[in-house]
Enzyme design. Structure first.
Site, PDB file in Angstrom:
ATOM      1  N   TYR A  35       0.844  -1.185   0.000  1.00  0.00           N
ATOM      2  CA  TYR A  35       0.000   0.000   0.000  1.00  0.00           C
ATOM      3  C   TYR A  35       0.888   1.246   0.000  1.00  0.00           C
ATOM      4  O   TYR A  35       1.954   1.239  -0.589  1.00  0.00           O
ATOM      5  CB  TYR A  35      -1.004  -0.090   1.174  1.00  0.00           C
ATOM      6  CG  TYR A  35      -2.211   0.685   0.799  1.00  0.00           C
ATOM      7  CD1 TYR A  35      -3.046   0.264  -0.234  1.00  0.00           C
ATOM      8  CD2 TYR A  35      -2.475   1.903   1.405  1.00  0.00           C
ATOM      9  CE1 TYR A  35      -4.103   1.036  -0.661  1.00  0.00           C
ATOM     10  CE2 TYR A  35      -3.545   2.674   0.987  1.00  0.00           C
ATOM     11  CZ  TYR A  35      -4.357   2.226  -0.041  1.00  0.00           C
ATOM     12  OH  TYR A  35      -5.383   3.002  -0.464  1.00  0.00           O
ATOM     13  N   ARG A  74      -9.723   9.825  -8.097  1.00  0.00           N
ATOM     14  CA  ARG A  74      -8.889  10.621  -7.176  1.00  0.00           C
ATOM     15  C   ARG A  74      -8.075   9.627  -6.372  1.00  0.00           C
ATOM     16  O   ARG A  74      -8.482   9.211  -5.304  1.00  0.00           O
ATOM     17  CB  ARG A  74      -9.773  11.496  -6.268  1.00  0.00           C
ATOM     18  CG  ARG A  74      -9.093  12.689  -5.663  1.00  0.00           C
ATOM     19  CD  ARG A  74      -8.169  12.334  -4.506  1.00  0.00           C
ATOM     20  NE  ARG A  74      -8.889  11.812  -3.357  1.00  0.00           N
ATOM     21  CZ  ARG A  74      -8.396  10.889  -2.523  1.00  0.00           C
ATOM     22  NH1 ARG A  74      -7.197  10.389  -2.701  1.00  0.00           N
ATOM     23  NH2 ARG A  74      -9.101  10.457  -1.501  1.00  0.00           N
ATOM     24  N   LYS A 105      -6.185  -2.461  -1.070  1.00  0.00           N
ATOM     25  CA  LYS A 105      -7.036  -2.281   0.119  1.00  0.00           C
ATOM     26  C   LYS A 105      -7.574  -3.623   0.592  1.00  0.00           C
ATOM     27  O   LYS A 105      -7.571  -3.919   1.789  1.00  0.00           O
ATOM     28  CB  LYS A 105      -8.203  -1.351  -0.210  1.00  0.00           C
ATOM     29  CG  LYS A 105      -7.802   0.107  -0.236  1.00  0.00           C
ATOM     30  CD  LYS A 105      -8.110   0.780   1.079  1.00  0.00           C
ATOM     31  CE  LYS A 105      -7.313   2.009   1.274  1.00  0.00           C
ATOM     32  NZ  LYS A 105      -7.862   3.067   2.064  1.00  0.00           N
ATOM     33  N   GLU A 119     -14.038   3.599  -2.741  1.00  0.00           N
ATOM     34  CA  GLU A 119     -12.648   4.005  -2.512  1.00  0.00           C
ATOM     35  C   GLU A 119     -12.145   4.901  -3.634  1.00  0.00           C
ATOM     36  O   GLU A 119     -12.238   4.551  -4.812  1.00  0.00           O
ATOM     37  CB  GLU A 119     -11.783   2.734  -2.441  1.00  0.00           C
ATOM     38  CG  GLU A 119     -10.327   2.974  -2.170  1.00  0.00           C
ATOM     39  CD  GLU A 119     -10.055   3.441  -0.761  1.00  0.00           C
ATOM     40  OE1 GLU A 119     -10.720   2.962   0.177  1.00  0.00           O
ATOM     41  OE2 GLU A 119      -9.178   4.306  -0.595  1.00  0.00           O
ATOM     42  N   ASP A 120     -11.627   6.057  -3.267  1.00  0.00           N
ATOM     43  CA  ASP A 120     -10.935   6.919  -4.218  1.00  0.00           C
ATOM     44  C   ASP A 120     -11.730   7.260  -5.478  1.00  0.00           C
ATOM     45  O   ASP A 120     -11.246   7.128  -6.597  1.00  0.00           O
ATOM     46  CB  ASP A 120      -9.577   6.301  -4.600  1.00  0.00           C
ATOM     47  CG  ASP A 120      -8.554   6.505  -3.486  1.00  0.00           C
ATOM     48  OD1 ASP A 120      -8.876   7.180  -2.495  1.00  0.00           O
ATOM     49  OD2 ASP A 120      -7.425   6.000  -3.608  1.00  0.00           O
ATOM     50  N   ASP A 167     -14.275   4.701   2.524  1.00  0.00           N
ATOM     51  CA  ASP A 167     -13.079   4.758   3.368  1.00  0.00           C
ATOM     52  C   ASP A 167     -12.427   6.140   3.355  1.00  0.00           C
ATOM     53  O   ASP A 167     -11.896   6.583   4.366  1.00  0.00           O
ATOM     54  CB  ASP A 167     -12.082   3.690   2.936  1.00  0.00           C
ATOM     55  CG  ASP A 167     -10.911   3.640   3.886  1.00  0.00           C
ATOM     56  OD1 ASP A 167     -11.152   3.529   5.100  1.00  0.00           O
ATOM     57  OD2 ASP A 167      -9.765   3.758   3.433  1.00  0.00           O
ATOM     58  N   ASP A 168     -12.470   6.832   2.217  1.00  0.00           N
ATOM     59  CA  ASP A 168     -11.857   8.173   2.166  1.00  0.00           C
ATOM     60  C   ASP A 168     -12.590   9.127   3.094  1.00  0.00           C
ATOM     61  O   ASP A 168     -11.983  10.026   3.666  1.00  0.00           O
ATOM     62  CB  ASP A 168     -11.907   8.730   0.743  1.00  0.00           C
ATOM     63  CG  ASP A 168     -11.258   7.783  -0.228  1.00  0.00           C
ATOM     64  OD1 ASP A 168     -10.103   7.437  -0.004  1.00  0.00           O
ATOM     65  OD2 ASP A 168     -11.942   7.350  -1.182  1.00  0.00           O
ATOM     66  N   ASN A 210      -1.021  12.213   0.932  1.00  0.00           N
ATOM     67  CA  ASN A 210      -0.023  11.265   0.459  1.00  0.00           C
ATOM     68  C   ASN A 210      -0.161  11.107  -1.051  1.00  0.00           C
ATOM     69  O   ASN A 210      -1.147  11.582  -1.607  1.00  0.00           O
ATOM     70  CB  ASN A 210      -0.137   9.918   1.203  1.00  0.00           C
ATOM     71  CG  ASN A 210      -1.532   9.364   1.187  1.00  0.00           C
ATOM     72  OD1 ASN A 210      -2.243   9.510   0.214  1.00  0.00           O
ATOM     73  ND2 ASN A 210      -1.934   8.723   2.269  1.00  0.00           N
TER      74      ASN A 210
HETATM   75  P1  NAI Z   1      -9.993  16.133  -2.744  1.00  0.00           P
HETATM   76  O1  NAI Z   1      -9.480  16.306  -4.115  1.00  0.00           O
HETATM   77  O2  NAI Z   1     -11.423  15.782  -2.546  1.00  0.00           O
HETATM   78  O3  NAI Z   1      -9.743  17.509  -1.930  1.00  0.00           O
HETATM   79  C1  NAI Z   1      -8.561  18.243  -1.943  1.00  0.00           C
HETATM   80  C2  NAI Z   1      -8.819  19.562  -1.244  1.00  0.00           C
HETATM   81  O4  NAI Z   1      -7.596  20.263  -1.124  1.00  0.00           O
HETATM   82  C3  NAI Z   1      -9.773  20.488  -1.988  1.00  0.00           C
HETATM   83  O5  NAI Z   1     -10.604  21.133  -1.063  1.00  0.00           O
HETATM   84  C4  NAI Z   1      -8.825  21.497  -2.639  1.00  0.00           C
HETATM   85  O6  NAI Z   1      -9.441  22.775  -2.834  1.00  0.00           O
HETATM   86  C5  NAI Z   1      -7.738  21.581  -1.605  1.00  0.00           C
HETATM   87  N1  NAI Z   1      -6.478  22.044  -2.176  1.00  0.00           N
HETATM   88  C6  NAI Z   1      -5.837  21.583  -3.269  1.00  0.00           C
HETATM   89  N2  NAI Z   1      -4.730  22.322  -3.498  1.00  0.00           N
HETATM   90  C7  NAI Z   1      -4.684  23.244  -2.529  1.00  0.00           C
HETATM   91  C8  NAI Z   1      -3.805  24.312  -2.242  1.00  0.00           C
HETATM   92  N3  NAI Z   1      -2.759  24.572  -3.021  1.00  0.00           N
HETATM   93  N4  NAI Z   1      -4.072  25.080  -1.179  1.00  0.00           N
HETATM   94  C9  NAI Z   1      -5.147  24.852  -0.402  1.00  0.00           C
HETATM   95  N5  NAI Z   1      -6.020  23.857  -0.629  1.00  0.00           N
HETATM   96  C10 NAI Z   1      -5.787  23.079  -1.680  1.00  0.00           C
HETATM   97  O7  NAI Z   1      -9.055  15.076  -2.048  1.00  0.00           O
HETATM   98  P2  NAI Z   1      -9.313  14.267  -0.693  1.00  0.00           P
HETATM   99  O8  NAI Z   1     -10.018  12.994  -0.976  1.00  0.00           O
HETATM  100  O9  NAI Z   1      -9.945  15.164   0.294  1.00  0.00           O
HETATM  101  O10 NAI Z   1      -7.826  13.883  -0.277  1.00  0.00           O
HETATM  102  C11 NAI Z   1      -6.882  14.884   0.041  1.00  0.00           C
HETATM  103  C12 NAI Z   1      -5.567  14.246   0.455  1.00  0.00           C
HETATM  104  O11 NAI Z   1      -5.743  13.525   1.645  1.00  0.00           O
HETATM  105  C13 NAI Z   1      -4.957  13.272  -0.562  1.00  0.00           C
HETATM  106  O12 NAI Z   1      -3.587  13.488  -0.674  1.00  0.00           O
HETATM  107  C14 NAI Z   1      -5.193  11.941   0.044  1.00  0.00           C
HETATM  108  O13 NAI Z   1      -4.183  11.042  -0.319  1.00  0.00           O
HETATM  109  C15 NAI Z   1      -5.125  12.277   1.504  1.00  0.00           C
HETATM  110  N6  NAI Z   1      -5.816  11.280   2.283  1.00  0.00           N
HETATM  111  C16 NAI Z   1      -5.093  10.719   3.296  1.00  0.00           C
HETATM  112  C17 NAI Z   1      -5.608   9.712   4.025  1.00  0.00           C
HETATM  113  C18 NAI Z   1      -4.818   9.131   5.136  1.00  0.00           C
HETATM  114  O14 NAI Z   1      -5.175   8.132   5.680  1.00  0.00           O
HETATM  115  N7  NAI Z   1      -3.741   9.740   5.514  1.00  0.00           N
HETATM  116  C19 NAI Z   1      -6.931   9.169   3.701  1.00  0.00           C
HETATM  117  C20 NAI Z   1      -7.655   9.874   2.655  1.00  0.00           C
HETATM  118  C21 NAI Z   1      -7.083  10.877   1.981  1.00  0.00           C
END
Ligand code: NAI
Length: 548
Positions: A102, A155, A173, A244-245, A267-268, A407
């Site tokens: 993963y 995504r 997953k 997922e994603d 899960d997201d 990530n």
């Molecule tokens: P998404 O695409 O739905 O949302 C991204 C958000 O970030 C949007 O609101 C966007 O406007 C904002 N954004 C993008 N560029 C930006 C910038 N330069 N300045 C300020 N805001 C900005 O994506 P999602 O699903 O919310 O995931 C976001 C991140 O979280 C991904 O990298 C994902 O890998 C990570 N994530 C981590 C998890 C974990 O377990 N650590 C689990 C799920 C997601």
């Protein structure tokens, strides 16, 4: 004309076909007696080995690989040849193998999917199958499917829309359900819901394996998804759909449509929220401060940000705050700046956190104005928490809580080293990926990996045993508390916000037992309550041993 001889054991249950069946294949571990009985004599080298000897060989192969992507390719190949050996190896050292199967290696594997492709795995449902999805799903060789993990690839991690290349995610997953929580692997079906991709680079790649067209309108996607959900329930009754994603807006809209109608979870949204709440709960135990008094600022307002915000608000409400009071403690900042009441174009889910405040596109200024105690990065914007951001948080708080959850690694809002160094060792930090230990002023800090794998495999295990009608948000709040409760004072003293990965099975089973108990209490479970939940679960765990 020469008469051709019919090959022996053409029925597939014996002989060569057995070696080609990853579920029943034991390779060199078939005994002499089995080789005689199953028509395998002459098809294998002489030695009849134990499973542990085979694991030794696997480890040797892995050591010889130049990088983790090559190890990933080897391991997927192994699971295609001999599933038992694959899980035996992986479960022998989860801390080593989770980052290969993963995050972060799976990101490289997804990017290269069309190039490293070896063999079909799971199912690909494309929009061209509209009207025929039941028929297509029936092509899967078994009806015993308890979990479908389905992604559009819209995504993936922080990689954006990578279409059919996203297949590595549902595969990985579901492998973690087994590797982390010993959910039997024979009831899993990874699915890539191929709706096309906006990714022009991929569409131009001759080795890309998905549909080379733009994704459909929301309405068409909703119709396709409706057909898929109905078809999955018809062909695999009682199965749980793990979304997922999917692209952020699709993810929220589609999840809201199904969460009260079918056995499913996202899960997201829920898994991420739960694991973030777990980390926050532990951090607050360390600083001895109540959740209801925190001010929380999110950097990123997509599906992960909104999901975490909603779950934290729900947990605050469970601790006595009104919904309005809970929401007023949470603010979000996205690519267009602070979400505030004059901002146009916000979704309904975002509007509830758009409070009266001056517009701002400057994160540091927003921190100075709102004075958050907790800063959570879910933006996909690597490096966004720069020195000024961390220093501003540290100036406002004795122990600032900073989570950089995006990530893969290069998308993390800051590294562990940056968080600890710039805060002079004061930050309580967790990231979405595993960073190495950091020593500041002679103190060594162990950054937590806030990864959903602390929660979703346990949700899977609880679902596997308790067969609930629904998986509610409260199940995820219970999972968060159960995870936080497993970090003892010694680990907290080292700044660890999550349990270690070496004993992940123990952690997941403990969490699953709490979730299952909750499912029984709330009348969600559809099986009879056992007298002792923990041992009942333990009796159903998958063991990576060959069957006689
Ligand atoms: P998404 O695409 O739905 O949302 C991204 C958000 O970030 C949007 O609101 C966007 O406007 C904002 N954004 C993008 N560029 C930006 C910038 N330069 N300045 C300020 N805001 C900005 O994506 P999602 O699903 O919310 O995931 C976001 C991140 O979280 C991904 O990298 C994902 O890998 C990570 N994530 C981590 C998890 C974990 O377990 N650590 C689990 C799920 C997601």
């Amino acid at each position: 004309m020469a008469k051709t001889e019919t090959p022996q054991h053409a029925d597939g249950s014996k002989g060569f076909a057995l070696l080609d069946d990853p579920i029943r294949n034991k390779g060199t571990a078939f005994t002499a007696e089995e080789r005689r009985r199953l028509g395998l004599e002459g098809l294998l080298p002489h030695a009849a080995e134990t499973l542990d000897r085979q694991v030794e060989r696997v480890m040797g192969h892995l050591d010889g690989k130049p990088n983790d992507l090559e190890r990933y390719i080897y391991l997927i190949g192994l699971s295609d040849r001999n599933e038992t050996l694959f899980f035996r190896a992986v479960m022998s050292d989860p801390a080593r193998f989770i980052p290969i199967l993963y995050d972060p290696t799976v990101a490289d594997a997804c990017l290269a999917f069309g190039h490293i492709y070896r063999r079909a795995r799971g199912m690909y449902i494309t929009r061209e199958m509209k009207g025929r999805m039941v028929e297509v799903l029936r092509n899967w060789p078994t009806r015993n499917v308890r979990f479908i993990c389905v992604s559009t690839g819209g995504r993936i991690l922080g990689l954006g829309d990578i279409g059919a290349n996203g297949m590595g995610i549902p595969i990985g997953k579901l492998q973690l359900y087994t590797a982390c929580a010993a959910v039997p692997p024979d009831c899993m079906l990874p699915i890539l819901f191929d709706i096309g991709t906006t990714n022009a680079e991929l569409r131009a790649d001759p080795l890309y394996l998905g549909l080379r067209e733009d994704p459909p309108s929301d309405q068409e996607l909703d119709e396709l998804t409706e057909e898929f959900v109905q078809a999955a329930q018809k062909v695999f009754p009682g199965c749980c759909i793990h979304f997922e994603d999917w692209k952020g807006t699709d993810a929220i809209r589609i999840f809201n449509r199904y969460k009260d109608r079918v056995l499913c979870y996202n899960d997201d949204i829920q898994g991420t929220a739960s694991v973030a709440l777990a980390g926050l709960t532990t951090a607050l135990q360390i600083v001895d401060a109540p959740l209801t008094e925190q001010r929380i600022l999110f950097f990123g307002a997509g599906s992960a940000g909104i999901g975490i915000a909603n779950m934290i608000a729900a947990a605050m409400q469970m601790k006595g705050l009104s919904q309005d009071a809970a929401r007023s403690r949470i603010s979000l900042f996205d690519i267009d700046g602070l979400l505030e009441s004059t901002r146009a174009g916000l979704s309904e889910a975002q509007k509830v956190y758009a409070h009266k405040a001056a517009p701002s596109k400057d994160l540091v200024k927003t921190i100075e104005t709102l004075k958050p105690t907790v800063l959570i990065g879910v933006s996909t914007k690597g490096g966004a928490f720069n020195q000024r951001v961390v220093e501003t948080m540290s100036g406002l708080n004795e122990r600032p809580i900073i989570f950089a959850l995006s990530n893969p690694t290069d998308k993390a809002e800051c590294s562990a080293e940056q968080a600890y160094t710039w805060s002079n060792g004061k930050a309580l930090f967790a990231a979405g990926v595993q960073f190495p230990d950091v020593t500041v002023n002679g103190n060594t800090f162990h950054p937590g990996q806030m990864n959903n794998f602390y929660v979703f495999p346990a949700i899977g295990l609880a679902t596997y045993v308790a067969k609930p009608r629904r998986i509610t948000d409260e199940c995820f709040i219970v999972a968060a508390q159960a995870t936080a409760d497993q970090i003892g004072p010694a680990l907290r003293a080292k700044g660890m916000l999550f349990p270690g990965q070496a004993n992940i099975l123990e952690t997941e089973v403990t969490t699953a037992a709490r979730i299952a108990e909750f499912m029984f209490e709330k009348g969600l479970a559809q099986v009879e309550r056992p007298r002792e939940i923990r041992s009942w679960i333990e009796g159903q765990l998958y063991k990576a041993d060959y069957k006689a």
